[in-house]
Write a protein that holds these residues in place. Structure first.
Motif, short mmCIF file in Angstrom:
data_model
loop_
_atom_site.label_atom_id
_atom_site.label_comp_id
_atom_site.label_asym_id
_atom_site.label_seq_id
_atom_site.Cartn_x
_atom_site.Cartn_y
_atom_site.Cartn_z
N ASN A 56 0.84 -1.19 0.00
CA ASN A 56 0.00 0.00 0.00
C ASN A 56 0.88 1.24 0.00
OD1 ASN A 56 -2.35 -1.41 0.00
ND2 ASN A 56 -2.64 -1.33 2.21
N ILE A 57 0.78 1.98 -1.08
CA ILE A 57 1.56 3.21 -1.22
C ILE A 57 0.56 4.34 -1.38
CG2 ILE A 57 3.22 4.43 -2.64
CD1 ILE A 57 4.28 1.68 -3.51
N ILE A 58 0.74 5.38 -0.60
CA ILE A 58 -0.14 6.53 -0.71
C ILE A 58 0.46 7.49 -1.72
CG2 ILE A 58 -1.12 8.48 0.53
CD1 ILE A 58 -1.03 6.74 3.05
N TYR A 101 0.06 15.17 -6.84
CA TYR A 101 1.05 15.41 -7.89
C TYR A 101 1.50 14.09 -8.52
CZ TYR A 101 5.27 17.23 -10.13
OH TYR A 101 6.25 17.57 -11.04
N ASP A 102 1.74 13.06 -7.70
CA ASP A 102 2.11 11.75 -8.23
C ASP A 102 0.99 11.17 -9.08
OD1 ASP A 102 4.62 11.71 -7.02
OD2 ASP A 102 3.82 10.82 -5.17
N TYR A 103 -0.23 11.36 -8.63
CA TYR A 103 -1.39 10.89 -9.39
C TYR A 103 -1.44 11.57 -10.76
CZ TYR A 103 -6.23 10.37 -10.87
OH TYR A 103 -7.35 10.12 -11.60
N HIS A 104 -1.21 12.88 -10.79
CA HIS A 104 -1.22 13.62 -12.05
C HIS A 104 -0.09 13.17 -12.98
CE1 HIS A 104 -3.72 17.02 -10.10
NE2 HIS A 104 -4.49 16.12 -10.67
N LYS A 105 1.08 12.89 -12.42
CA LYS A 105 2.19 12.40 -13.24
C LYS A 105 1.83 11.06 -13.86
CE LYS A 105 5.48 12.77 -10.12
NZ LYS A 105 6.79 12.81 -9.45
N ASN A 106 1.24 10.17 -13.08
CA ASN A 106 0.84 8.86 -13.61
C ASN A 106 -0.26 9.00 -14.65
OD1 ASN A 106 2.66 7.47 -12.02
ND2 ASN A 106 1.19 7.14 -10.36
N LEU A 107 -1.18 9.91 -14.42
CA LEU A 107 -2.25 10.15 -15.38
C LEU A 107 -1.69 10.66 -16.70
CD1 LEU A 107 -5.33 9.99 -15.54
CD2 LEU A 107 -5.40 12.36 -14.77
N LEU A 108 -0.72 11.57 -16.63
CA LEU A 108 -0.09 12.08 -17.85
C LEU A 108 0.61 10.96 -18.61
CD1 LEU A 108 0.67 14.58 -19.57
CD2 LEU A 108 2.74 14.74 -18.19
N LYS A 109 1.33 10.11 -17.89
CA LYS A 109 2.01 8.98 -18.53
C LYS A 109 1.01 8.07 -19.22
CE LYS A 109 5.85 8.90 -15.33
NZ LYS A 109 6.48 8.24 -14.19
N ASN A 110 -0.12 7.82 -18.58
CA ASN A 110 -1.14 6.95 -19.17
C ASN A 110 -1.80 7.58 -20.38
OD1 ASN A 110 -0.76 4.84 -17.40
ND2 ASN A 110 -2.23 5.62 -15.94
N GLU A 111 -1.97 8.89 -20.37
CA GLU A 111 -2.58 9.59 -21.51
C GLU A 111 -1.68 9.54 -22.73
OE1 GLU A 111 -5.52 10.90 -21.99
OE2 GLU A 111 -6.27 10.70 -19.95
N ILE A 112 -0.37 9.65 -22.51
CA ILE A 112 0.57 9.79 -23.62
C ILE A 112 1.17 8.45 -24.05
CG2 ILE A 112 2.72 10.94 -24.32
CD1 ILE A 112 1.98 13.26 -22.62
N LYS A 113 1.00 7.40 -23.27
CA LYS A 113 1.68 6.14 -23.57
C LYS A 113 1.25 5.49 -24.89
CE LYS A 113 -1.22 2.94 -21.00
NZ LYS A 113 -1.28 2.05 -19.86
#
Length: 96
Positions: free
Chosen positions: A14-16, A20-32
């Motif tokens: 479990n990692i909280i 900002y981390d959520y937004h970085k992951n979302l950006l990676k998923n949008e552009i992948k």
């Protein structure tokens, strides 16, 4: 494996994430899904991971959140966000 061991393993995983981390992951998923982005003003093409790293490096957390909102608007109008990302890449080039 008993339930006590499973609980300990799950607690370690479990990692909280911060917003900002959520937004970085979302950006990676949008552009992948996009392999590379051609920069229209130059004969240069940038890979998706390079663009994500560059955006994360240059944008503030608030700017990143705003960019994700803009990507959402672009996706509502058209499924292709590649031209929009090309404009972002040009802006980043001229910022440097």
């Amino acid at each position: 494996m008993n339930s006590l061991n499973v609980d300990c393993i799950n607690k370690e995983k479990n990692i909280i994430l911060t917003k900002y981390d959520y937004h970085k992951n979302l950006l990676k998923n949008e552009i992948k899904t996009i392999k590379s982005i051609k920069i229209p003003t130059q004969d240069y093409s940038i890979k998706n991971i390079e663009l994500v790293d560059w955006i994360i490096e240059e944008f503030t957390p608030k700017e990143l959140e705003s960019l994700l909102e803009e990507i959402k608007i672009v996706k509502k109008r058209t499924q292709n966000i590649k031209p929009f990302l090309s404009i972002i890449a040009v802006g980043l080039l001229h910022k440097v």
